[in-house]
Design an enzyme around this catalytic site. Structure first.
Site, PDB file in Angstrom:
ATOM      1  N   PHE A   1     -11.104   0.868  -6.669  1.00  0.00           N
ATOM      2  CA  PHE A   1      -9.713   1.302  -6.498  1.00  0.00           C
ATOM      3  C   PHE A   1      -9.379   2.546  -7.313  1.00  0.00           C
ATOM      4  O   PHE A   1      -8.376   3.212  -7.024  1.00  0.00           O
ATOM      5  CB  PHE A   1      -8.740   0.209  -6.985  1.00  0.00           C
ATOM      6  CG  PHE A   1      -8.760  -1.063  -6.196  1.00  0.00           C
ATOM      7  CD1 PHE A   1      -8.159  -1.138  -4.955  1.00  0.00           C
ATOM      8  CD2 PHE A   1      -9.371  -2.207  -6.703  1.00  0.00           C
ATOM      9  CE1 PHE A   1      -8.156  -2.321  -4.230  1.00  0.00           C
ATOM     10  CE2 PHE A   1      -9.377  -3.395  -5.986  1.00  0.00           C
ATOM     11  CZ  PHE A   1      -8.772  -3.441  -4.747  1.00  0.00           C
TER      12      PHE A   1
ATOM     13  N   SER B   1      -7.649   5.527   2.934  1.00  0.00           N
ATOM     14  CA  SER B   1      -6.227   5.551   3.283  1.00  0.00           C
ATOM     15  C   SER B   1      -6.030   6.032   4.712  1.00  0.00           C
ATOM     16  O   SER B   1      -6.787   6.879   5.208  1.00  0.00           O
ATOM     17  CB  SER B   1      -5.526   6.523   2.331  1.00  0.00           C
ATOM     18  OG  SER B   1      -4.220   6.777   2.776  1.00  0.00           O
TER      19      SER B   1
ATOM     20  N   TYR C   1      -5.128  15.051  -1.716  1.00  0.00           N
ATOM     21  CA  TYR C   1      -5.357  13.608  -1.923  1.00  0.00           C
ATOM     22  C   TYR C   1      -6.134  13.035  -0.736  1.00  0.00           C
ATOM     23  O   TYR C   1      -7.160  12.375  -0.892  1.00  0.00           O
ATOM     24  CB  TYR C   1      -4.014  12.879  -2.099  1.00  0.00           C
ATOM     25  CG  TYR C   1      -4.133  11.382  -1.940  1.00  0.00           C
ATOM     26  CD1 TYR C   1      -4.831  10.622  -2.873  1.00  0.00           C
ATOM     27  CD2 TYR C   1      -3.569  10.715  -0.842  1.00  0.00           C
ATOM     28  CE1 TYR C   1      -4.960   9.242  -2.721  1.00  0.00           C
ATOM     29  CE2 TYR C   1      -3.689   9.342  -0.684  1.00  0.00           C
ATOM     30  CZ  TYR C   1      -4.389   8.611  -1.623  1.00  0.00           C
ATOM     31  OH  TYR C   1      -4.521   7.256  -1.462  1.00  0.00           O
TER      32      TYR C   1
ATOM     33  N   LYS D   1     -10.110  11.493  -0.345  1.00  0.00           N
ATOM     34  CA  LYS D   1     -10.515  10.198   0.244  1.00  0.00           C
ATOM     35  C   LYS D   1     -11.597  10.404   1.301  1.00  0.00           C
ATOM     36  O   LYS D   1     -12.575   9.663   1.364  1.00  0.00           O
ATOM     37  CB  LYS D   1      -9.298   9.499   0.877  1.00  0.00           C
ATOM     38  CG  LYS D   1      -8.289   9.008  -0.134  1.00  0.00           C
ATOM     39  CD  LYS D   1      -8.832   7.798  -0.864  1.00  0.00           C
ATOM     40  CE  LYS D   1      -8.051   7.459  -2.105  1.00  0.00           C
ATOM     41  NZ  LYS D   1      -8.643   6.435  -2.942  1.00  0.00           N
TER      42      LYS D   1
HETATM   43  P1  NAD Z   1      -2.557   2.538  -8.819  1.00  0.00           P
HETATM   44  O1  NAD Z   1      -2.312   3.877  -9.390  1.00  0.00           O
HETATM   45  O2  NAD Z   1      -1.581   1.457  -9.135  1.00  0.00           O
HETATM   46  O3  NAD Z   1      -4.015   2.025  -9.222  1.00  0.00           O
HETATM   47  C1  NAD Z   1      -5.099   2.910  -9.453  1.00  0.00           C
HETATM   48  C2  NAD Z   1      -5.697   2.545 -10.807  1.00  0.00           C
HETATM   49  O4  NAD Z   1      -6.788   3.405 -11.075  1.00  0.00           O
HETATM   50  C3  NAD Z   1      -4.697   2.717 -11.953  1.00  0.00           C
HETATM   51  O5  NAD Z   1      -4.656   1.531 -12.713  1.00  0.00           O
HETATM   52  C4  NAD Z   1      -5.248   3.893 -12.763  1.00  0.00           C
HETATM   53  O6  NAD Z   1      -4.967   3.759 -14.141  1.00  0.00           O
HETATM   54  C5  NAD Z   1      -6.741   3.797 -12.446  1.00  0.00           C
HETATM   55  N1  NAD Z   1      -7.482   5.056 -12.548  1.00  0.00           N
HETATM   56  C6  NAD Z   1      -7.177   6.267 -12.009  1.00  0.00           C
HETATM   57  N2  NAD Z   1      -8.128   7.153 -12.300  1.00  0.00           N
HETATM   58  C7  NAD Z   1      -9.079   6.504 -13.050  1.00  0.00           C
HETATM   59  C8  NAD Z   1     -10.299   6.887 -13.657  1.00  0.00           C
HETATM   60  N3  NAD Z   1     -10.756   8.138 -13.588  1.00  0.00           N
HETATM   61  N4  NAD Z   1     -10.996   5.952 -14.322  1.00  0.00           N
HETATM   62  C9  NAD Z   1     -10.550   4.672 -14.424  1.00  0.00           C
HETATM   63  N5  NAD Z   1      -9.403   4.258 -13.884  1.00  0.00           N
HETATM   64  C10 NAD Z   1      -8.661   5.165 -13.189  1.00  0.00           C
HETATM   65  O7  NAD Z   1      -2.699   2.704  -7.242  1.00  0.00           O
HETATM   66  P2  NAD Z   1      -2.802   1.612  -6.090  1.00  0.00           P
HETATM   67  O8  NAD Z   1      -1.607   1.748  -5.246  1.00  0.00           O
HETATM   68  O9  NAD Z   1      -3.163   0.309  -6.663  1.00  0.00           O
HETATM   69  O10 NAD Z   1      -4.007   2.212  -5.259  1.00  0.00           O
HETATM   70  C11 NAD Z   1      -5.346   1.755  -5.436  1.00  0.00           C
HETATM   71  C12 NAD Z   1      -6.267   2.580  -4.566  1.00  0.00           C
HETATM   72  O11 NAD Z   1      -5.836   2.468  -3.206  1.00  0.00           O
HETATM   73  C13 NAD Z   1      -6.252   4.077  -4.880  1.00  0.00           C
HETATM   74  O12 NAD Z   1      -7.564   4.572  -4.746  1.00  0.00           O
HETATM   75  C14 NAD Z   1      -5.345   4.651  -3.809  1.00  0.00           C
HETATM   76  O13 NAD Z   1      -5.669   5.994  -3.529  1.00  0.00           O
HETATM   77  C15 NAD Z   1      -5.642   3.748  -2.637  1.00  0.00           C
HETATM   78  N6  NAD Z   1      -4.542   3.688  -1.663  1.00  0.00           N
HETATM   79  C16 NAD Z   1      -3.280   3.356  -2.077  1.00  0.00           C
HETATM   80  C17 NAD Z   1      -2.227   3.349  -1.155  1.00  0.00           C
HETATM   81  C18 NAD Z   1      -0.826   3.030  -1.596  1.00  0.00           C
HETATM   82  O14 NAD Z   1       0.119   3.393  -0.865  1.00  0.00           O
HETATM   83  N7  NAD Z   1      -0.605   2.354  -2.724  1.00  0.00           N
HETATM   84  C19 NAD Z   1      -2.474   3.662   0.201  1.00  0.00           C
HETATM   85  C20 NAD Z   1      -3.773   3.958   0.588  1.00  0.00           C
HETATM   86  C21 NAD Z   1      -4.801   3.979  -0.355  1.00  0.00           C
HETATM   87  N1  UFG Z   2      11.043   7.635   2.879  1.00  0.00           N
HETATM   88  C1  UFG Z   2      12.397   7.875   2.746  1.00  0.00           C
HETATM   89  N2  UFG Z   2      12.916   7.956   1.494  1.00  0.00           N
HETATM   90  C2  UFG Z   2      12.155   7.809   0.365  1.00  0.00           C
HETATM   91  C3  UFG Z   2      10.765   7.568   0.520  1.00  0.00           C
HETATM   92  C4  UFG Z   2      10.244   7.498   1.793  1.00  0.00           C
HETATM   93  O1  UFG Z   2      13.118   8.006   3.732  1.00  0.00           O
HETATM   94  O2  UFG Z   2      12.680   7.914  -0.755  1.00  0.00           O
HETATM   95  C5  UFG Z   2      10.477   7.503   4.237  1.00  0.00           C
HETATM   96  C6  UFG Z   2       9.404   8.530   4.569  1.00  0.00           C
HETATM   97  O3  UFG Z   2       9.997   9.692   5.088  1.00  0.00           O
HETATM   98  C7  UFG Z   2       8.539   7.757   5.564  1.00  0.00           C
HETATM   99  C8  UFG Z   2       8.661   6.309   5.108  1.00  0.00           C
HETATM  100  O4  UFG Z   2       9.838   6.245   4.302  1.00  0.00           O
HETATM  101  O5  UFG Z   2       9.103   7.850   6.859  1.00  0.00           O
HETATM  102  C9  UFG Z   2       7.473   5.849   4.270  1.00  0.00           C
HETATM  103  O6  UFG Z   2       7.279   6.759   3.193  1.00  0.00           O
HETATM  104  P1  UFG Z   2       6.334   6.410   1.949  1.00  0.00           P
HETATM  105  O7  UFG Z   2       6.451   7.545   0.987  1.00  0.00           O
HETATM  106  O8  UFG Z   2       6.634   5.041   1.451  1.00  0.00           O
HETATM  107  O9  UFG Z   2       4.889   6.328   2.600  1.00  0.00           O
HETATM  108  P2  UFG Z   2       4.048   7.422   3.388  1.00  0.00           P
HETATM  109  O10 UFG Z   2       3.767   6.857   4.740  1.00  0.00           O
HETATM  110  O11 UFG Z   2       4.671   8.759   3.325  1.00  0.00           O
HETATM  111  O12 UFG Z   2       2.716   7.521   2.535  1.00  0.00           O
HETATM  112  C10 UFG Z   2       2.042   6.363   2.017  1.00  0.00           C
HETATM  113  C11 UFG Z   2       1.315   6.732   0.729  1.00  0.00           C
HETATM  114  C12 UFG Z   2       0.188   7.676   1.028  1.00  0.00           C
HETATM  115  C13 UFG Z   2      -0.712   7.058   2.042  1.00  0.00           C
HETATM  116  C14 UFG Z   2       0.063   6.713   3.295  1.00  0.00           C
HETATM  117  C15 UFG Z   2      -0.813   6.020   4.304  1.00  0.00           C
HETATM  118  O13 UFG Z   2       2.214   7.357  -0.176  1.00  0.00           O
HETATM  119  O14 UFG Z   2      -0.564   7.883  -0.147  1.00  0.00           O
HETATM  120  O15 UFG Z   2       1.156   5.858   2.963  1.00  0.00           O
HETATM  121  O16 UFG Z   2      -1.469   4.963   3.709  1.00  0.00           O
HETATM  122  F1  UFG Z   2      -1.676   7.930   2.363  1.00  0.00           F
END
Ligand code: NAD
Ligand code: UFG
Length: 337
Positions: free
Chosen positions: A80, A124, A148, A152
């Site tokens: 992650f 993602s 970003y 990925k």
């Molecule tokens: P998060 O930031 O809560 O968790 C990521 C963790 O990785 C954090 O605890 C951070 O401290 C740790 N980290 C970052 N860089 C590091 C490094 N170099 N060494 C060790 N630890 C490190 O994010 P999340 O929402 O839990 O996301 C987890 C994974 O899923 C990420 O790779 C993110 O890109 C991916 N992802 C998240 C979403 C989302 O919307 N949350 C969507 C698609 C993919």
């Molecule tokens: N939105 C608002 N107001 C806000 C935040 C979001 O109207 O304050 C809207 C956005 O315009 C979008 C929807 O809510 O239509 C969802 O937005 P998010 O920011 O919650 O999510 P995104 O789909 O933009 O992106 C997220 C993560 C990305 C990831 C993507 C697909 O932030 O990292 O989902 O997994 F790549």
């Protein structure tokens, strides 16, 4: 099995640690805590009443990572660790490539050295960019639109290349849609450092009184009510998908990619009204212009994960909103108090 979880203190990582422990796995966590708090892991232990090993280690620190592999007989890695803010990645692309891509290369080198060649990777839906149609299937073209997303995709390609060079490598690439919600205990959840970028934590913070009102980005999209549509997935369903992926790795599948979503799209206004209904709080909002880089509609075809991983999301948007609210209400400052 003994599983190394990188980034295990974070939002999705901590929820996955709960499910791994509940399923009887042993876990070792490395996290540099750059975007998380160690308290999340105390809560994981409180929920599961099980022990875990934690190391405050940056995955780019080869020596420290090697020490972890020396100490523990790791079978598989769930990866992650990474930075995830789209806007920040546009401002600081090198940081994102160095941390996400550079960190993964070092992790894989260390895995190679210790003959650990099974990995589940957090990719993602952002790798699809602006899809030509929905629902999105895994074979759709990929063209991420920000550093970003490109980080990925690069990692996906690196893991593919590793498998080509050495067929003992297996990687399951999980393309998450929009993870939201929290564990039903209300003990762990999403805890953004600053003002949230994402919709659900923003709504929760308005509901709890930390923020005044929500900004809805755009009401002129070609969707039913004009606001953006996404495939929100409960973080516990998402976490459970990692257990199925780990099982799949036992079959030596090579490199495979799966969408993890529900297959249902909901608009911003639908999310607001559902949150209001389950929380009893009103969510005031203004309509603003579209946010740069946003797309109209994005939801998954999750049928491949159902067929090959035997996984499907079970929790609906009421559960997602209810659990997000439970977490926020019980922890208005997140882990920070
Ligand atoms: P998060 O930031 O809560 O968790 C990521 C963790 O990785 C954090 O605890 C951070 O401290 C740790 N980290 C970052 N860089 C590091 C490094 N170099 N060494 C060790 N630890 C490190 O994010 P999340 O929402 O839990 O996301 C987890 C994974 O899923 C990420 O790779 C993110 O890109 C991916 N992802 C998240 C979403 C989302 O919307 N949350 C969507 C698609 C993919
Ligand atoms: N939105 C608002 N107001 C806000 C935040 C979001 O109207 O304050 C809207 C956005 O315009 C979008 C929807 O809510 O239509 C969802 O937005 P998010 O920011 O919650 O999510 P995104 O789909 O933009 O992106 C997220 C993560 C990305 C990831 C993507 C697909 O932030 O990292 O989902 O997994 F790549």
């Amino acid at each position: 099995m003994k599983i190394l979880v990188t980034g295990g203190a974070g939002y999705i990582g901590s929820h996955t640690c709960v499910e791994l422990l509940k399923a009887g796995h042993e876990i070792v966590i490395v996290d540099n805590l750059s975007n998380s708090n160690k308290k999340s892991l105390h809560r994981v232990q409180a929920i599961t009443e099980k022990k875990l090993d934690f190391y405050k280690v940056d995955i780019r620190d080869r020596k420290a990572l090697e020490q972890v592999f020396e100490k523990h007989d790791i079978n598989s890695v769930v990866h992650f660790a990474g930075l995830k803010a789209v806007g920040e990645s546009v401002e600081k692309p090198l940081l994102y490539y160095k941390n996400n891509v550079g960190g993964t290369i070092i992790l894989c080198e260390v895995m190679n050295k210790f003959d650990v060649k099974d990995i589940v990777f957090s990719s993602s839906a952002t790798v699809y960019g602006d899809p030509h149609k929905v629902p999105i299937k895994e074979k759709f073209p990929v063209h991420p639109t920000n550093p970003y997303g490109r980080s990925k995709l690069m990692i996906e390609e690196i893991l593919n290349d590793l498998n080509v060079s050495d067929s003992e490598w297996n990687a399951i690439l999980l393309r998450y849609f929009n993870p939201v919600g929290a564990h039903e205990s209300g003990l762990i959840g999403e805890d953004p450092n600053d003002i949230p970028n994402n919709l659900m934590p923003y709504i929760s913070q308005v509901a709890v009184g930390k923020l005044d009102k929500l900004h809805v980005f755009g009401k002129d999209y070609p969707t039913e009510d004009g606001t953006g549509v996404r495939d929100y997935i409960h973080v516990v369903d998402l976490s459970l998908g990692h257990l199925n992926a780990l099982d799949k790795l036992q079959e030596n599948p090579g490199v495979t990619v799966y969408n993890l979503g529900t297959g249902e799209g909901y608009s911003v206004l639908e999310m607001i009204s559902t949150f209001e209904k389950v929380s009893g709080k009103s969510i005031p909002y203004d309509i603003l212009d579209r946010r740069s880089g946003d797309i109209a509609e994005c939801y998954a075809d999750p049928s491949l994960a159902k067929k090959e991983l035997n996984w499907e999301a079970k929790r609906g948007i009421e559960d997602m909103c209810k659990d997000a609210w439970h977490w926020q209400k019980n922890n208005p400052q997140g882990y920070k108090i």
